[in-house]
Design a protein around this motif. Structure first.
Motif, PDB file in Angstrom:
ATOM      1  N   UNK B 214      18.958  44.727 -13.600  1.00 49.00           N
ATOM      2  CA  UNK B 214      17.588  45.125 -13.269  1.00 49.00           C
ATOM      3  C   UNK B 214      17.453  45.814 -11.916  1.00 49.00           C
ATOM      4  N   UNK B 216      17.992  48.818 -10.768  1.00 48.93           N
ATOM      5  CA  UNK B 216      17.340  50.133 -10.720  1.00 48.93           C
ATOM      6  C   UNK B 216      15.864  50.039 -11.120  1.00 48.93           C
ATOM      7  N   UNK B 217      15.559  49.219 -12.104  1.00 43.61           N
ATOM      8  CA  UNK B 217      14.155  49.030 -12.491  1.00 43.61           C
ATOM      9  C   UNK B 217      13.377  48.380 -11.340  1.00 43.61           C
ATOM     10  N   UNK B 220      12.694  50.979  -8.753  1.00 44.67           N
ATOM     11  CA  UNK B 220      11.563  51.822  -9.143  1.00 44.67           C
ATOM     12  C   UNK B 220      10.237  51.128  -8.806  1.00 44.67           C
TER      13      UNK B 220
END
Lengths: 300, 300
Positions: B214, B216-217, B220
């Motif tokens: 998770x 990279x999510x 973001x």
């Protein structure tokens, strides 16, 4: 951040995941896997493909798989149906739902199904018509929405044209595919905002590949843009023939984990799903790329 | 989606990545790696740690590494400084910047540095004072912000208390750590929105671990909440002692790839960075979990 209360996860592993595998998974193992998936709380499973067995030998037993699975109430068992011959087989197998597919980029469409985009429409239209006449819902896949291995970037206007034609055939939902796993969250946001200007957000699903590790970040961008249906493949099963060593589809259980951790209901029992993932991983005889499986098995 | 034009990526691999490694990377290889990182366009490298060599033998050569690296103009070379003895060594090594660390959860803080949170403040205060007297900027790390392996969820009020104390010591920036890789994007959004009510967003950095895929999510979500500084570790180097087979830090090159694909400037040359990643991977003699390295090497 805008997040929905519920999402629908559509499991495409038995079709999209297996179709690139060189190993032929026995019909018995396919059936057992699909039965385990059916018991996990999934509401949608793409079971197989009625393309000619010459093209996808891995799925040559589509008819037999459909006849042997135990269908659970509330679960839709769909199949990919490419043409008139496929339609005949799909109807005989009594599939719940048809899926038709094409690309947003002409070159990819030609390489993939040996037709231009314009030549593809009438073929899909016939499939969709026959399916609908038989009372089947028809789902559409549009691939290379976020980039094509041959043509590079794909204009949203081209995607819109293809969507428009598919919707006018009576397709109820289009799954937008990031076929080569090249999408980034900003692009996902931008493309979706353009698409939902012309079409309702609930007529789209997102189909990401995790080639560059961005599937979950792209999913988050999709949620934030109002999309509530996502395709996933057990364990991340599904190669991409265009990128050496690339991971395949977004792993369903990684999606489920992220959704549930964010308080977004999937209706799926995570542990039961993970059991089904372990089963097919063992049957394939190779480690799958999904992160939750890696964590479970202590792999890095 | 709110996205910045530029971000700062702080490379923590030489310290946070190596500290859990059993293999001792030779001083020569460390220096070569850091020199390659320096040439990639990075503006910040955490070079080593001045903890007692007994606790982290992998970094026992901190003094020598600092004396041998080629310092590039415009690059900050920092080090972790835990106490008075570490301060003395760090000043002698002429580090550019001090980093102090503690946990937001009392149990993790006790397990990690053998002190309660309250007992930790005066120790860090002394380090920060001495550093600042010598003209050094001081950065703070707060770990277990999004969850603790012992205490579970950590209240944002507890995080705020620790941040408040650190800022009042003159710490210019706090890196919020998801030490066990348990954060989800919704939580990241919620925690940050609470924190930026009390403190400026530009005083925070995010330090994610990719244990559950998770990172990279979550990044973001962090961008969308106004954060523009992120920690990364080359290749995803850096284990987590609390999760079997867990991946470590967010891989710097995966972060760089996502940022640049979204049009967010990092100032870093991706290919030069990847070269440095391949170098340290070879020196370690084992495959690193970063996705871009896997793709480069054709691993799944």
């Amino acid at each position: 951040m805008r997040l929905p209360e519920d999402v629908i996860l559509k499991e495409v592993g038995p079709r999209d995941g297996l179709q690139n595998e060189k190993v032929f998974i026995s019909t018995e193992d396919k059936v057992e896997w699909i039965n385990q998936l059916s018991e996990s709380g999934l509401s949608y499973i793409e079971v197989s493909s009625f393309v000619h067995p010459k093209w996808i030998p891995a799925l040559s037993d589509a008819d037999e798989v459909f006849s042997k699975i135990t269908r659970q109430p509330g679960v839709t068992y769909s199949a990919l149906v490419p043409n008139a011959k496929g339609t005949e087989r799909a109807l005989k197998a009594n599939v719940d739902e048809f899926a038709v597919f094409m690309s947003a980029s002409d070159t990819h469409n030609r390489k993939n199904i040996n037709k231009s985009i314009e030549e593809t429409f009438p073929v899909l239209e016939e499939v969709a018509d026959e399916g609908r006449k038989a009372g089947k819902k028809v789902r559409g896949y549009v691939s290379t929405v976020f980039g094509c291995p041959y043509d590079g970037k794909v204009a949203v206007s081209e995607v819109k044209k293809v969507c428009d034609r598919l919707f006018s055939m009576g397709v109820y939902e289009i799954s937008l595919g990031d076929t080569i796993g090249i999408a980034n969250p900003k692009q996902v946001d931008e493309v979706l905002r353009e698409l939902v200007n012309d079409f309702d957000a609930d007529r789209f699903a997102l189909h990401f590949h995790d080639t560059r590790g961005l599937a979950l970040a792209n999913t988050l961008a999709g949620l934030n843009a109002g999309i509530t249906t996502f395709d996933g493949s057990t364990g991340g099963l599904g190669g991409c023939p265009y990128a050496k060593g690339a991971s395949g589809n977004a792993a369903s259980e990684d999606l489920i984990f992220m959704f549930e951790e964010m308080g977004i209901n999937t209706g799926i029992d995570f542990n039961k799903f993970l059991k089904a993932a372990s089963f097919i991983e063992k049957a394939l005889g190779k480690p799958l790329p999904g992160r939750q499986l890696k964590l479970l098995e202590g792999r890095t």
